[in-house]
Design a protein around this motif. Structure first.
Motif, PDB file in Angstrom:
ATOM      1  N   HIS A 225    -102.060  28.836  44.189  1.00  0.00           N
ATOM      2  CA  HIS A 225    -102.230  29.885  45.343  1.00  0.00           C
ATOM      3  C   HIS A 225    -101.477  31.604  44.623  1.00  0.00           C
ATOM      4  CE1 HIS A 225    -102.135  26.420  47.958  1.00  0.00           C
ATOM      5  NE2 HIS A 225    -101.060  25.929  46.905  1.00  0.00           N
ATOM      6  N   GLU A 226    -101.904  32.990  45.420  1.00  0.00           N
ATOM      7  CA  GLU A 226    -101.204  33.447  45.046  1.00  0.00           C
ATOM      8  C   GLU A 226     -99.324  33.870  44.877  1.00  0.00           C
ATOM      9  OE1 GLU A 226    -101.614  33.047  48.271  1.00  0.00           O
ATOM     10  OE2 GLU A 226    -100.000  33.760  49.274  1.00  0.00           O
ATOM     11  N   ASP A 227     -99.664  34.361  43.651  1.00  0.00           N
ATOM     12  CA  ASP A 227     -98.555  34.841  43.175  1.00  0.00           C
ATOM     13  C   ASP A 227     -97.610  36.271  43.607  1.00  0.00           C
ATOM     14  OD1 ASP A 227     -97.364  32.593  41.652  1.00  0.00           O
ATOM     15  OD2 ASP A 227     -99.272  32.932  40.588  1.00  0.00           O
TER      16      ASP A 227
ATOM     17  N   ILE B 237     -91.252  27.687  44.218  1.00  0.00           N
ATOM     18  CA  ILE B 237     -92.280  27.021  45.104  1.00  0.00           C
ATOM     19  C   ILE B 237     -94.016  27.590  44.789  1.00  0.00           C
ATOM     20  CG2 ILE B 237     -92.893  27.251  47.643  1.00  0.00           C
ATOM     21  CD1 ILE B 237     -90.158  27.169  47.874  1.00  0.00           C
ATOM     22  N   LYS B 238     -94.344  25.405  44.751  1.00  0.00           N
ATOM     23  CA  LYS B 238     -95.924  25.687  44.451  1.00  0.00           C
ATOM     24  C   LYS B 238     -96.622  25.602  45.272  1.00  0.00           C
ATOM     25  CE  LYS B 238     -94.466  25.875  39.984  1.00  0.00           C
ATOM     26  NZ  LYS B 238     -93.709  26.503  39.077  1.00  0.00           N
ATOM     27  N   ASP B 239     -95.978  25.401  46.388  1.00  0.00           N
ATOM     28  CA  ASP B 239     -97.219  24.207  47.285  1.00  0.00           C
ATOM     29  C   ASP B 239     -97.814  25.808  48.349  1.00  0.00           C
ATOM     30  OD1 ASP B 239     -94.791  24.616  49.106  1.00  0.00           O
ATOM     31  OD2 ASP B 239     -94.868  23.537  50.691  1.00  0.00           O
ATOM     32  N   VAL B 240     -96.754  26.645  48.070  1.00  0.00           N
ATOM     33  CA  VAL B 240     -97.684  27.738  49.006  1.00  0.00           C
ATOM     34  C   VAL B 240     -97.489  28.909  48.633  1.00  0.00           C
ATOM     35  CG1 VAL B 240     -97.282  26.720  51.555  1.00  0.00           C
ATOM     36  CG2 VAL B 240     -95.720  28.473  50.234  1.00  0.00           C
ATOM     37  N   GLY B 241     -98.479  29.903  48.885  1.00  0.00           N
ATOM     38  CA  GLY B 241     -98.657  31.028  47.857  1.00  0.00           C
ATOM     39  C   GLY B 241     -97.098  32.484  48.628  1.00  0.00           C
ATOM     40  N   VAL B 242     -97.403  33.396  47.711  1.00  0.00           N
ATOM     41  CA  VAL B 242     -96.537  34.171  47.986  1.00  0.00           C
ATOM     42  C   VAL B 242     -96.656  35.101  48.914  1.00  0.00           C
ATOM     43  CG1 VAL B 242     -97.445  36.116  46.528  1.00  0.00           C
ATOM     44  CG2 VAL B 242     -94.550  35.757  46.840  1.00  0.00           C
ATOM     45  N   ILE B 243     -97.683  34.839  50.120  1.00  0.00           N
ATOM     46  CA  ILE B 243     -97.686  35.992  51.569  1.00  0.00           C
ATOM     47  C   ILE B 243     -96.985  34.398  52.249  1.00  0.00           C
ATOM     48  CG2 ILE B 243     -99.272  36.166  53.451  1.00  0.00           C
ATOM     49  CD1 ILE B 243    -101.454  36.848  50.852  1.00  0.00           C
ATOM     50  N   LEU B 244     -96.357  32.702  52.234  1.00  0.00           N
ATOM     51  CA  LEU B 244     -95.640  32.291  52.839  1.00  0.00           C
ATOM     52  C   LEU B 244     -94.601  31.988  52.804  1.00  0.00           C
ATOM     53  CD1 LEU B 244     -98.326  29.305  54.164  1.00  0.00           C
ATOM     54  CD2 LEU B 244     -97.577  31.613  55.166  1.00  0.00           C
ATOM     55  N   ASP B 245     -93.999  31.908  50.967  1.00  0.00           N
ATOM     56  CA  ASP B 245     -93.460  31.899  50.769  1.00  0.00           C
ATOM     57  C   ASP B 245     -92.166  33.145  50.799  1.00  0.00           C
ATOM     58  OD1 ASP B 245     -91.028  31.393  48.870  1.00  0.00           O
ATOM     59  OD2 ASP B 245     -92.516  31.182  47.111  1.00  0.00           O
ATOM     60  N   LEU B 246     -92.478  34.725  50.204  1.00  0.00           N
ATOM     61  CA  LEU B 246     -92.214  35.660  50.263  1.00  0.00           C
ATOM     62  C   LEU B 246     -92.444  37.016  52.149  1.00  0.00           C
ATOM     63  CD1 LEU B 246     -91.075  35.874  47.096  1.00  0.00           C
ATOM     64  CD2 LEU B 246     -89.799  34.899  48.725  1.00  0.00           C
ATOM     65  N   MET B 247     -93.950  36.934  51.617  1.00  0.00           N
ATOM     66  CA  MET B 247     -94.094  38.721  52.566  1.00  0.00           C
ATOM     67  C   MET B 247     -94.046  38.166  53.882  1.00  0.00           C
ATOM     68  SD  MET B 247     -97.713  40.327  53.032  1.00  0.00           S
ATOM     69  CE  MET B 247     -97.756  40.937  51.031  1.00  0.00           C
ATOM     70  N   ILE B 248     -94.185  36.559  54.370  1.00  0.00           N
ATOM     71  CA  ILE B 248     -93.829  36.088  55.763  1.00  0.00           C
ATOM     72  C   ILE B 248     -92.309  37.142  56.340  1.00  0.00           C
ATOM     73  CG2 ILE B 248     -92.493  34.058  55.457  1.00  0.00           C
ATOM     74  CD1 ILE B 248     -94.955  32.661  57.944  1.00  0.00           C
TER      75      ILE B 248
ATOM     76  N   ALA C 165     -86.111  21.189  56.312  1.00  0.00           N
ATOM     77  CA  ALA C 165     -85.914  21.855  54.894  1.00  0.00           C
ATOM     78  C   ALA C 165     -86.973  21.096  53.544  1.00  0.00           C
ATOM     79  CB  ALA C 165     -84.807  22.305  54.332  1.00  0.00           C
ATOM     80  N   ALA C 166     -87.695  20.491  54.162  1.00  0.00           N
ATOM     81  CA  ALA C 166     -88.808  19.593  53.170  1.00  0.00           C
ATOM     82  C   ALA C 166     -90.045  21.058  52.580  1.00  0.00           C
ATOM     83  CB  ALA C 166     -89.525  18.898  53.961  1.00  0.00           C
ATOM     84  N   PRO C 167     -90.471  20.712  51.942  1.00  0.00           N
ATOM     85  CA  PRO C 167     -91.666  21.954  51.267  1.00  0.00           C
ATOM     86  C   PRO C 167     -92.355  21.930  52.310  1.00  0.00           C
ATOM     87  CG  PRO C 167     -91.510  20.183  49.805  1.00  0.00           C
ATOM     88  CD  PRO C 167     -89.983  19.636  50.465  1.00  0.00           C
ATOM     89  N   THR C 168     -93.057  23.335  52.007  1.00  0.00           N
ATOM     90  CA  THR C 168     -93.655  23.648  53.516  1.00  0.00           C
ATOM     91  C   THR C 168     -95.091  22.432  53.341  1.00  0.00           C
ATOM     92  OG1 THR C 168     -92.519  26.066  53.281  1.00  0.00           O
ATOM     93  CG2 THR C 168     -94.991  26.007  54.930  1.00  0.00           C
ATOM     94  N   SER C 169     -95.252  22.404  52.734  1.00  0.00           N
ATOM     95  CA  SER C 169     -96.759  21.881  52.962  1.00  0.00           C
ATOM     96  C   SER C 169     -96.515  20.391  54.290  1.00  0.00           C
ATOM     97  CB  SER C 169     -97.123  20.941  52.038  1.00  0.00           C
ATOM     98  OG  SER C 169     -96.794  20.262  51.356  1.00  0.00           O
ATOM     99  N   LEU C 170     -95.344  19.745  54.128  1.00  0.00           N
ATOM    100  CA  LEU C 170     -94.129  18.730  54.543  1.00  0.00           C
ATOM    101  C   LEU C 170     -94.466  19.026  56.112  1.00  0.00           C
ATOM    102  CD1 LEU C 170     -92.858  16.492  52.284  1.00  0.00           C
ATOM    103  CD2 LEU C 170     -95.217  16.389  52.380  1.00  0.00           C
ATOM    104  N   HIS C 171     -94.373  20.411  56.699  1.00  0.00           N
ATOM    105  CA  HIS C 171     -93.243  20.639  57.772  1.00  0.00           C
ATOM    106  C   HIS C 171     -93.930  20.192  59.210  1.00  0.00           C
ATOM    107  CE1 HIS C 171     -90.852  24.344  56.319  1.00  0.00           C
ATOM    108  NE2 HIS C 171     -91.045  23.662  55.402  1.00  0.00           N
ATOM    109  N   HIS C 172     -95.191  19.691  59.297  1.00  0.00           N
ATOM    110  CA  HIS C 172     -95.765  19.168  60.409  1.00  0.00           C
ATOM    111  C   HIS C 172     -95.727  18.340  60.885  1.00  0.00           C
ATOM    112  CE1 HIS C 172     -99.244  17.869  62.279  1.00  0.00           C
ATOM    113  NE2 HIS C 172     -99.662  19.023  63.203  1.00  0.00           N
ATOM    114  N   ALA C 173     -95.475  17.140  59.587  1.00  0.00           N
ATOM    115  CA  ALA C 173     -96.060  15.137  59.640  1.00  0.00           C
ATOM    116  C   ALA C 173     -94.279  15.381  59.985  1.00  0.00           C
ATOM    117  CB  ALA C 173     -95.982  15.278  58.397  1.00  0.00           C
ATOM    118  N   VAL C 174     -93.075  15.798  59.292  1.00  0.00           N
ATOM    119  CA  VAL C 174     -92.071  15.445  59.130  1.00  0.00           C
ATOM    120  C   VAL C 174     -91.206  15.907  60.322  1.00  0.00           C
ATOM    121  CG1 VAL C 174     -89.250  16.262  58.415  1.00  0.00           C
ATOM    122  CG2 VAL C 174     -91.302  16.176  56.488  1.00  0.00           C
ATOM    123  N   SER C 175     -91.898  17.351  60.970  1.00  0.00           N
ATOM    124  CA  SER C 175     -91.411  17.705  62.295  1.00  0.00           C
ATOM    125  C   SER C 175     -92.073  17.362  63.758  1.00  0.00           C
ATOM    126  CB  SER C 175     -91.983  19.600  63.061  1.00  0.00           C
ATOM    127  OG  SER C 175     -91.002  19.683  61.564  1.00  0.00           O
TER     128      SER C 175
END
Ligand SMILES: NC(=O)c1ccc[n+]([C@@H]2O[C@H](COP(=O)([O-])OP(=O)(O)OC[C@H]3O[C@@H](n4cnc5c(N)ncnc54)[C@H](O)[C@@H]3O)[C@@H](O)[C@H]2O)c1
Length: 330
Positions: free
Chosen positions: A198-200, A158-169, A75-85
């Motif tokens: 990023h898009e809001d 949430i600042k590291d991704v836009g609203v498409i990855l944050d909510l619309m997904i 549950a780290a920021p999305t931009s870190l998911h790949h490295a942490v996972s």
């Protein structure tokens, strides 16, 4: 705190808003022992140590060196998911990665391949799959011709991704769970506000090859929260209101034959108690590790949702309709 020794030893990586929910659920689950929380932020670690009585670490490496962990929520920021996972899977840890699994499809594919190679469960935190109302739609809806999803919030945290990855997904994942036909046409527009990179706000329309039209509106700069979904098919229309947590309100409209003039519509109204979808998601994750349940939503489903979301992002950037509005003067 003495761990519940016969149960899965879990960790939570990232103890912000979502990580704290995960930690609280694990603490209450009889099949899990929360043994560690990782967060580089000292205040987040202090909070976790006092709240859950588990060990806390500054980094995943420090945790892996100090204690045995079988499973972890990322549950780290999305931009870190790949490295942490990647680090966790390489160490043989089963992972539940919060949505979105990664910021691009190549990274998500790499993680999926690594989880298969290491024989470890990788589940993506698409929590809406655990909403009773969404499960009802999956059972009842057969061939929708129109879907409209609105997910609006005043929350710009949430600042590291836009609203498409944050909510619309979330809504993309629900819609792809209802429509199996391939995507035929896509259009998208959006705005970044207040200097955001990023898009809001984003508005998208997807037409599927079977003719179904899905329209999405997502905003994290809305004056008020709204989460609703309308699904229309020939003989019935469903209207869901998710903004009444812990309940979802469902109205089902069905045209009725009538002898006289005018349209007659029968309306069934239901209030569904959602009963903690996060707990169900984490219980399912633990059951999958014990090989007691097969996946609700596969890695292919996760990749399909991320592929469509990142395709919308790429089109938005390429379209020039990704207007950046100046900062609002206060
Ligand atoms: N499923 C859902 O409905 C839902 C809801 C909200 C957020 N999320 C997802 O959860 C993730 C986290 O979101 P959030 O709202 O909790 O964000 P947040 O900013 O509140 O928390 C993130 C935490 O991660 C910590 N962190 C930073 N770098 C780290 C590292 N290298 N290792 C471990 N921890 C690190 C930060 O210090 C912070 O405490 C995001 O991917 C987001 O998309 C999912």
């Amino acid at each position: 705190m003495t761990p519940k020794s016969t149960h899965t030893r879990v960790a939570v990586i990232g103890a912000g808003v979502m990580g704290r929910y995960h930690a609280a659920v694990y603490t209450a689950l009889p099949s899990a022992s929360l043994v560690a929380v990782v967060d580089p932020d000292g205040a987040a670690r202090d909070y976790a140590a006092s709240q859950y009585g588990c060990d806390v670490f500054e980094s995943v490496d420090a945790m892996l060196a100090a204690t045995h962990v079988e499973a972890a929520s990322v549950a780290a920021p999305t931009s870190l998911h790949h490295a942490v996972s990647t680090r966790l899977l390489e160490a043989g840890v089963h992972i539940l990665v919060e949505k979105p699994v990664a910021t691009d499809v190549a990274q998500a594919r790499e993680l999926a391949a690594l989880s298969r190679l290491r024989g470890r469960v990788m589940q993506v935190g698409h929590i809406t799959r655990f909403y009773r109302a969404v499960q009802l739609l999956k059972r009842e809806v057969t061939r929708p011709y129109l879907i409209e999803a609105r997910r609006l919030t005043p929350n710009t945290r949430i600042k590291d991704v836009g609203v498409i990855l944050d909510l619309m997904i979330h809504d993309i994942d629900i819609v792809l769970g209802l429509v199996s036909s391939p995507v035929a046409e896509v259009s998208v527009a959006g705005h970044a506000l207040n200097g955001s990179v990023h898009e809001d706000v984003a508005a998208a329309q997807i037409t599927f090859t079977d003719g179904c039209i899905a329209r999405f509106l997502a905003s994290r700069v809305a004056p008020d929260a709204e989460r609703s979904l309308v699904v229309a098919e020939a003989n019935q229309t469903f209207r869901l209101d998710f903004a009444r947590e812990p309940h979802t309100e469902i109205a089902i409209y069905r045209p009725q034959p009538s002898a006289g003039d005018g349209n007659h519509v029968h309306v069934d109204r239901h209030v569904v108690f959602e009963d903690n979808p996060l707990r169900k998601e984490l219980e399912h994750f633990l059951a999958r590790i014990r090989q007691a349940e097969s996946p609700i939503g596969t890695l292919e489903d996760d990749l399909r949702s991320l592929t469509l979301a990142t395709d919308l992002m790429a089109r938005l950037r390429a379209s020039g309709r990704h207007a950046t509005f100046p900062a609002v003067e206060t």
